[in-house]
Write an enzyme that holds these catalytic residues in place. Structure first.
Site, PDB file in Angstrom:
ATOM      1  N   CYS A 125     -11.542   0.429  -6.495  1.00  0.00           N
ATOM      2  CA  CYS A 125     -10.677  -0.548  -5.816  1.00  0.00           C
ATOM      3  C   CYS A 125     -11.168  -1.700  -6.330  1.00  0.00           C
ATOM      4  O   CYS A 125     -12.471  -2.240  -6.364  1.00  0.00           O
ATOM      5  CB  CYS A 125     -11.065  -0.418  -4.168  1.00  0.00           C
ATOM      6  SG  CYS A 125     -10.323  -1.602  -3.248  1.00  0.00           S
ATOM      7  N   GLY A 126     -10.378  -2.803  -6.860  1.00  0.00           N
ATOM      8  CA  GLY A 126     -10.617  -3.996  -7.643  1.00  0.00           C
ATOM      9  C   GLY A 126     -11.467  -5.047  -6.600  1.00  0.00           C
ATOM     10  O   GLY A 126     -12.681  -5.566  -6.867  1.00  0.00           O
ATOM     11  N   THR A 127     -10.875  -5.198  -5.435  1.00  0.00           N
ATOM     12  CA  THR A 127     -11.256  -6.326  -4.545  1.00  0.00           C
ATOM     13  C   THR A 127     -12.928  -5.444  -4.108  1.00  0.00           C
ATOM     14  O   THR A 127     -13.687  -6.283  -3.522  1.00  0.00           O
ATOM     15  CB  THR A 127     -10.427  -6.458  -3.221  1.00  0.00           C
ATOM     16  OG1 THR A 127      -9.792  -5.361  -2.812  1.00  0.00           O
ATOM     17  CG2 THR A 127      -9.293  -7.563  -3.894  1.00  0.00           C
ATOM     18  N   CYS A 176      -4.631  -7.139  -4.225  1.00  0.00           N
ATOM     19  CA  CYS A 176      -5.257  -5.782  -4.940  1.00  0.00           C
ATOM     20  C   CYS A 176      -5.677  -6.382  -6.360  1.00  0.00           C
ATOM     21  O   CYS A 176      -4.921  -6.898  -6.958  1.00  0.00           O
ATOM     22  CB  CYS A 176      -4.138  -4.773  -5.086  1.00  0.00           C
ATOM     23  SG  CYS A 176      -4.607  -3.294  -5.865  1.00  0.00           S
ATOM     24  N   GLY A 177      -7.102  -6.123  -6.479  1.00  0.00           N
ATOM     25  CA  GLY A 177      -7.597  -6.526  -7.854  1.00  0.00           C
ATOM     26  C   GLY A 177      -7.080  -6.045  -8.995  1.00  0.00           C
ATOM     27  O   GLY A 177      -6.782  -6.515 -10.231  1.00  0.00           O
ATOM     28  N   ASN A 178      -7.215  -4.577  -9.015  1.00  0.00           N
ATOM     29  CA  ASN A 178      -6.777  -3.797  -9.926  1.00  0.00           C
ATOM     30  C   ASN A 178      -5.064  -3.862 -10.232  1.00  0.00           C
ATOM     31  O   ASN A 178      -4.785  -3.839 -11.383  1.00  0.00           O
ATOM     32  CB  ASN A 178      -7.038  -2.191  -9.871  1.00  0.00           C
ATOM     33  CG  ASN A 178      -8.617  -1.970  -9.964  1.00  0.00           C
ATOM     34  OD1 ASN A 178      -9.098  -2.415 -10.835  1.00  0.00           O
ATOM     35  ND2 ASN A 178      -8.996  -0.996  -9.130  1.00  0.00           N
ATOM     36  N   ARG A 227      -8.229   1.014   2.940  1.00  0.00           N
ATOM     37  CA  ARG A 227      -6.996   0.757   3.932  1.00  0.00           C
ATOM     38  C   ARG A 227      -5.530   1.015   3.183  1.00  0.00           C
ATOM     39  O   ARG A 227      -5.534   0.493   2.094  1.00  0.00           O
ATOM     40  CB  ARG A 227      -7.271  -0.459   4.519  1.00  0.00           C
ATOM     41  CG  ARG A 227      -6.208  -0.944   5.428  1.00  0.00           C
ATOM     42  CD  ARG A 227      -6.456  -2.337   6.071  1.00  0.00           C
ATOM     43  NE  ARG A 227      -6.046  -3.343   4.929  1.00  0.00           N
ATOM     44  CZ  ARG A 227      -5.926  -4.756   5.059  1.00  0.00           C
ATOM     45  NH1 ARG A 227      -6.266  -5.198   6.288  1.00  0.00           N
ATOM     46  NH2 ARG A 227      -5.688  -5.619   3.999  1.00  0.00           N
ATOM     47  N   ASN A 280     -11.098  -2.197   4.185  1.00  0.00           N
ATOM     48  CA  ASN A 280     -11.510  -0.961   3.117  1.00  0.00           C
ATOM     49  C   ASN A 280     -13.130  -0.878   3.235  1.00  0.00           C
ATOM     50  O   ASN A 280     -13.956  -1.847   3.473  1.00  0.00           O
ATOM     51  CB  ASN A 280     -11.201  -1.749   1.782  1.00  0.00           C
ATOM     52  CG  ASN A 280      -9.519  -1.957   1.716  1.00  0.00           C
ATOM     53  OD1 ASN A 280      -9.094  -1.201   1.599  1.00  0.00           O
ATOM     54  ND2 ASN A 280      -9.519  -3.201   1.899  1.00  0.00           N
ATOM     55  N   ASN A 291       0.818  -1.090   0.104  1.00  0.00           N
ATOM     56  CA  ASN A 291       0.069  -0.064  -0.127  1.00  0.00           C
ATOM     57  C   ASN A 291       0.939   1.129  -0.053  1.00  0.00           C
ATOM     58  O   ASN A 291       1.926   1.221   0.390  1.00  0.00           O
ATOM     59  CB  ASN A 291      -0.809  -0.041   1.308  1.00  0.00           C
ATOM     60  CG  ASN A 291      -2.234  -0.757   1.056  1.00  0.00           C
ATOM     61  OD1 ASN A 291      -2.783  -0.585   0.188  1.00  0.00           O
ATOM     62  ND2 ASN A 291      -2.440  -1.580   2.107  1.00  0.00           N
TER      63      ASN A 291
HETATM   64  N1  LIG Z   1      -5.833  -1.287  -0.033  1.00  0.00           N
HETATM   65  C1  LIG Z   1      -6.129  -2.868  -0.074  1.00  0.00           C
HETATM   66  C2  LIG Z   1      -5.262  -3.541  -0.762  1.00  0.00           C
HETATM   67  C3  LIG Z   1      -5.457  -2.944  -2.327  1.00  0.00           C
HETATM   68  C4  LIG Z   1      -7.111  -3.199  -2.533  1.00  0.00           C
HETATM   69  C5  LIG Z   1      -7.505  -2.313  -4.090  1.00  0.00           C
HETATM   70  N2  LIG Z   1      -6.216  -1.500  -4.590  1.00  0.00           N
HETATM   71  C6  LIG Z   1      -7.877  -3.285  -5.087  1.00  0.00           C
HETATM   72  O1  LIG Z   1      -7.634  -2.939  -6.259  1.00  0.00           O
HETATM   73  O2  LIG Z   1      -7.994  -4.185  -4.867  1.00  0.00           O
HETATM   74  C7  LIG Z   1      -5.854  -3.309   1.422  1.00  0.00           C
HETATM   75  O3  LIG Z   1      -4.956  -2.935   2.019  1.00  0.00           O
HETATM   76  O4  LIG Z   1      -6.760  -4.104   1.779  1.00  0.00           O
END
Ligand SMILES: N[C@H](CCC[C@H](N)C(=O)O)C(=O)O
Length: 262
Positions: free
Chosen positions: A199-201, A74-76, A190, A171, A65
């Protein structure tokens, strides 16, 4: 040390990506990752990824992060890392890589859309009138109205730092049902500790909660501030989720080098 990077974005969620197959970037410190992600003093990004060698896989994904700490899936980022792999010469019809939450398949179609298979989801927990689930990262889902006008930063930060979630973080996604198979999602992320453009996930978690077909195949269109994603999945007889695919654009923005102190 001179560090060579490429900058990618997937629906506005942006990343510094390093080819670490020769392991030259092993041992980056929290301070160095924070510097690289800093939008004033560094390159600027929501996160940083290393593409590592991995036996039995096309590569390993390591995700950090913007706060400098290694984090969960991280999905994206996964989608951008596949496009990066293609651009550095790892050209495959189907990719198989390993990440912190396990193995992932991915494909790049003729339009450059990258589809990423996400981990199975076995439980969506009720939390007051909201929802909690893990799609490779932990997500809190709050259904709301007029989400484009919502106080995402203020309300997202309140939930993320509330007693229940302060220790490990979560998140926070604010979701509006636009049509039967179309939703709008905004996310306080987060480890970025701010709203990201997507945010992909989080988009995946929101789509699973907003299924339109209680049994069988679902195809949810998700609008975010950074662009459009689609989430395809099967909802099973025991209310679990399988064959979850996050699909959308992933583009290289620029490349460069930077002198890294310390
Ligand atoms: N910040 C997230 C991880 C990246 C999630 C986001 N960028 C995505 O695309 O899934 C965490 O610490 O849980």
């Amino acid at each position: 040390m001179e560090l060579f990077f490429q900058k990618y974005q997937g629906t506005g969620n942006d990343f510094v990506i390093l080819d670490n197959r020769d392991e030259r970037y092993n041992g980056l410190t929290i301070e160095q990752v924070r510097f690289l992600c800093n939008r004033r003093f560094g390159i600027g990004a929501d996160g940083l990824m290393l593409l590592n060698n991995a036996n039995g896989y096309d590569f390993e994904m390591k995700y950090y992060n913007a706060d400098g700490r290694e984090s969960t899936m991280c999905g994206n980022g996964g989608r951008c890392l596949v496009k990066f792999a293609y651009n550095i010469g790892l050209k495959k019809d189907k990719y198989n890589f390993i990440a912190i939450d396990g193995p992932h398949e991915a494909e790049i179609d003729d339009d450059g859309i990258v589809s990423l298979k996400m981990k199975d989801v076995d439980a969506v927990k009720d939390y007051h009138s909201d929802f909690i689930l893990d799609t490779g990262s932990p997500h809190y889902i709050k259904l709301t109205h007029n989400v484009w006008d919502y106080e995402v930063y203020k309300k997202g930060k309140e939930i993320r730092y509330s007693n229940t979630f302060a220790k490990d973080g979560i998140n926070v996604n604010f979701v509006e049902q636009k049509n039967n198979d179309e939703i709008i999602v905004r996310t306080y992320e987060r480890g970025v500790e701010d709203e990201t453009l997507s945010c992909g996930t989080g988009v995946t978690a929101s789509a699973l909660v907003c299924y339109h077909n209680e049994r069988g195949f679902n195809d949810v269109t998700v609008l975010t501030r950074g662009g459009k994603l689609t989430v395809e999945f099967d909802r099973t007889d025991d209310d679990t989720y399988r064959n979850i695919w996050l699909c959308g654009p992933a583009e290289k923005v620029f490349e460069g080098s930077v002198q890294l102190k310390g």
